[in-house]
Design a protein around this motif. Structure first.
Motif, short mmCIF file in Angstrom:
data_model
loop_
_atom_site.label_atom_id
_atom_site.label_comp_id
_atom_site.label_asym_id
_atom_site.label_seq_id
_atom_site.Cartn_x
_atom_site.Cartn_y
_atom_site.Cartn_z
N ILE A 36 0.85 -1.19 0.00
CA ILE A 36 0.00 0.00 0.00
C ILE A 36 0.88 1.24 0.00
CG2 ILE A 36 -1.72 1.33 1.29
CD1 ILE A 36 -2.71 -1.31 2.47
N VAL A 37 0.62 2.15 -0.95
CA VAL A 37 1.41 3.38 -1.07
C VAL A 37 0.50 4.58 -0.84
CG1 VAL A 37 2.78 4.82 -2.62
CG2 VAL A 37 2.99 2.32 -2.73
N PRO A 38 0.82 5.43 0.14
CA PRO A 38 0.01 6.64 0.37
C PRO A 38 0.27 7.69 -0.71
CG PRO A 38 1.85 6.61 1.89
CD PRO A 38 1.90 5.30 1.13
N VAL A 39 -0.77 8.43 -1.06
CA VAL A 39 -0.67 9.49 -2.07
C VAL A 39 -1.12 10.81 -1.46
CG1 VAL A 39 -1.53 10.32 -4.31
CG2 VAL A 39 -1.06 7.87 -3.97
N TYR A 40 -0.27 11.83 -1.56
CA TYR A 40 -0.57 13.17 -1.07
C TYR A 40 -0.45 14.15 -2.24
CZ TYR A 40 0.37 11.26 3.64
OH TYR A 40 0.36 10.51 4.80
N LEU A 278 4.66 15.14 8.61
CA LEU A 278 3.96 15.94 7.60
C LEU A 278 4.89 16.93 6.92
CD1 LEU A 278 0.51 16.60 9.33
CD2 LEU A 278 1.05 14.95 7.52
N ASN A 279 5.86 17.44 7.65
CA ASN A 279 6.86 18.33 7.04
C ASN A 279 7.67 17.56 6.00
OD1 ASN A 279 6.16 20.59 8.54
ND2 ASN A 279 7.64 20.18 10.16
N PHE A 280 7.99 16.32 6.31
CA PHE A 280 8.75 15.49 5.37
C PHE A 280 7.90 15.18 4.14
CE2 PHE A 280 10.55 11.47 3.81
CZ PHE A 280 11.89 11.81 3.73
N VAL A 281 6.63 14.87 4.37
CA VAL A 281 5.71 14.60 3.26
C VAL A 281 5.60 15.81 2.35
CG1 VAL A 281 3.29 14.19 2.65
CG2 VAL A 281 4.36 12.84 4.46
N ALA A 282 5.52 17.00 2.96
CA ALA A 282 5.37 18.23 2.17
C ALA A 282 6.56 18.47 1.26
CB ALA A 282 5.18 19.42 3.11
N GLN A 283 7.75 18.02 1.69
CA GLN A 283 8.93 18.17 0.85
C GLN A 283 8.90 17.21 -0.33
OE1 GLN A 283 12.54 17.82 3.25
NE2 GLN A 283 11.55 18.87 4.95
N GLU A 284 8.43 15.99 -0.09
CA GLU A 284 8.42 14.99 -1.15
C GLU A 284 7.19 15.09 -2.04
OE1 GLU A 284 8.59 10.12 -1.62
OE2 GLU A 284 9.71 11.10 -0.03
N CYS A 285 6.07 15.55 -1.46
CA CYS A 285 4.80 15.61 -2.20
C CYS A 285 4.21 17.02 -2.11
CB CYS A 285 3.79 14.59 -1.66
SG CYS A 285 4.38 12.90 -1.61
N PRO A 286 4.90 18.03 -2.66
CA PRO A 286 4.39 19.40 -2.57
C PRO A 286 3.11 19.58 -3.37
CG PRO A 286 6.23 19.30 -4.07
CD PRO A 286 6.14 17.94 -3.43
N SER A 287 2.32 20.56 -2.98
CA SER A 287 1.10 20.87 -3.73
C SER A 287 1.48 21.29 -5.14
CB SER A 287 0.33 22.00 -3.04
OG SER A 287 -0.04 21.60 -1.74
N LYS A 288 0.68 20.87 -6.10
CA LYS A 288 0.99 21.18 -7.50
C LYS A 288 0.62 22.63 -7.81
CE LYS A 288 0.25 16.42 -9.02
NZ LYS A 288 -0.54 15.50 -9.88
#
Length: 288
Positions: A36-40, A278-288
């Motif tokens: 399972i892979v999360p998508v942000y 969440l800070n780490f997620v924001a770096q890898e999956c920034p808003s488009k």
């Protein structure tokens, strides 16, 4: 946006048009593996580590390799684009394929790949995170290779049903008197300034969120982690407890069976870990 799409053996189609042979070994014997892979923000989080996890399970199960990691990465991106989902999980399943009804592996068998996106309401998860969740303990009757993400998940399904009936958020497995993990996440406690968790061995799933905590987030937060099996009594004396995984992120646990943790209140450590995550997620999956 079209959530009613699946990817079968590289082809995206409507769910009602998808077909899996009744002789598929995943259907008959649970002979297959999953990830399972999360998508942000329409982007996969930690995709390569998750795919390495998947391939380790494929190799362990001796399922013939049909797709390369690069192809699976492409499939994830194509499925996200086709569904239009920004916040979801991509479930990937690889079975050994179709063959005559026999427990022994067929001599010639072509694996089947199935992928689909599951919408995630992260706002609802955040509401639960703010209050903390209650969990129940359940005897760990799973097989001896939980480190292999096998499709044989009946013990997890039974445990989660018991949790559902008991109005609990999750079920926590206990093997030989020691806590192993929850049905869909790793279990940690915070006690005496230290994070405690079960060692990564064959009795727990390989969890990328757990690995991220241990290899990066703990260092950022100056947290020491001890991998050692402990019992329920030890856990119930913790200052804080939580479940972590791609489906939960970091979920505070405020009650185990009938015992409250931290007086039934969410502490400060788990929210700090969630914030760092969440800070780490924001770096890898920034808003488009």
């Amino acid at each position: 946006m079209s959530e009613n799409l699946v990817l079968v053996n590289g082809e995206i189609m409507l769910q009602e048009e998808a077909f899996i042979d009744v002789n598929d070994r995943g259907h008959n014997f649970g002979d297959g593996v999953f990830e399972i892979v999360p998508v942000y923000n329409g982007r996969c989080f930690a995709l390569l580590p998750h795919m390495n996890n998947l391939f380790e399970s494929v190799i362990h199960a001796k399922i013939p390799g049909v797709y390369m990691i690069e192809e699976l990465v492409e499939f994830h991106e194509e499925l996200i684009k086709a569904t239009g989902l920004n916040d979801c999980e991509i479930y990937t399943q690889i079975t050994r394929g179709s063959g005559a009804y026999s427990l022994a592996y067929p001599e010639q068998c072509v694996p089947n790949l199935t992928m689909y996106a599951v919408p995630v309401d992260r706002a609802k998860l955040a509401e639960k995170r703010a209050k903390g969740v209650n969990i129940i303990t359940e005897e760990d009757l799973r097989w001896e290779h939980c480190d292999l993400n096998s499709l044989n998940r009946m013990p997890e399904a039974i445990a989660r049903q018991k949790a559902f009936i008991g109005n609990a958020f999750e079920a926590l497995f206990v093997r030989d008197g020691k806590i192993t993990e929850a049905t869909e996440g790793s279990f940690f406690i915070y006690k005496d300034g230290i994070l405690w968790t079960h060692p990564e061995d064959k009795h727990i799933h390989k969890n990328i969120t757990r690995r991220l905590l241990m290899e990066r987030l703990a260092g950022e937060l100056d947290l020491q982690i001890i991998e050692r099996a402990f019992d329920k009594e030890f856990a119930c004396k913790a200052e804080e407890a939580f479940i972590c995984g791609p489906r939960y992120e970091f979920m505070p646990v405020t009650k185990i069976d009938r015992t409250f943790i931290n007086g039934g209140k969410v502490g400060t450590m788990v929210p700090a870990i969630e914030s760092a995550y969440l800070n780490f997620v924001a770096q890898e999956c920034p808003s488009k």
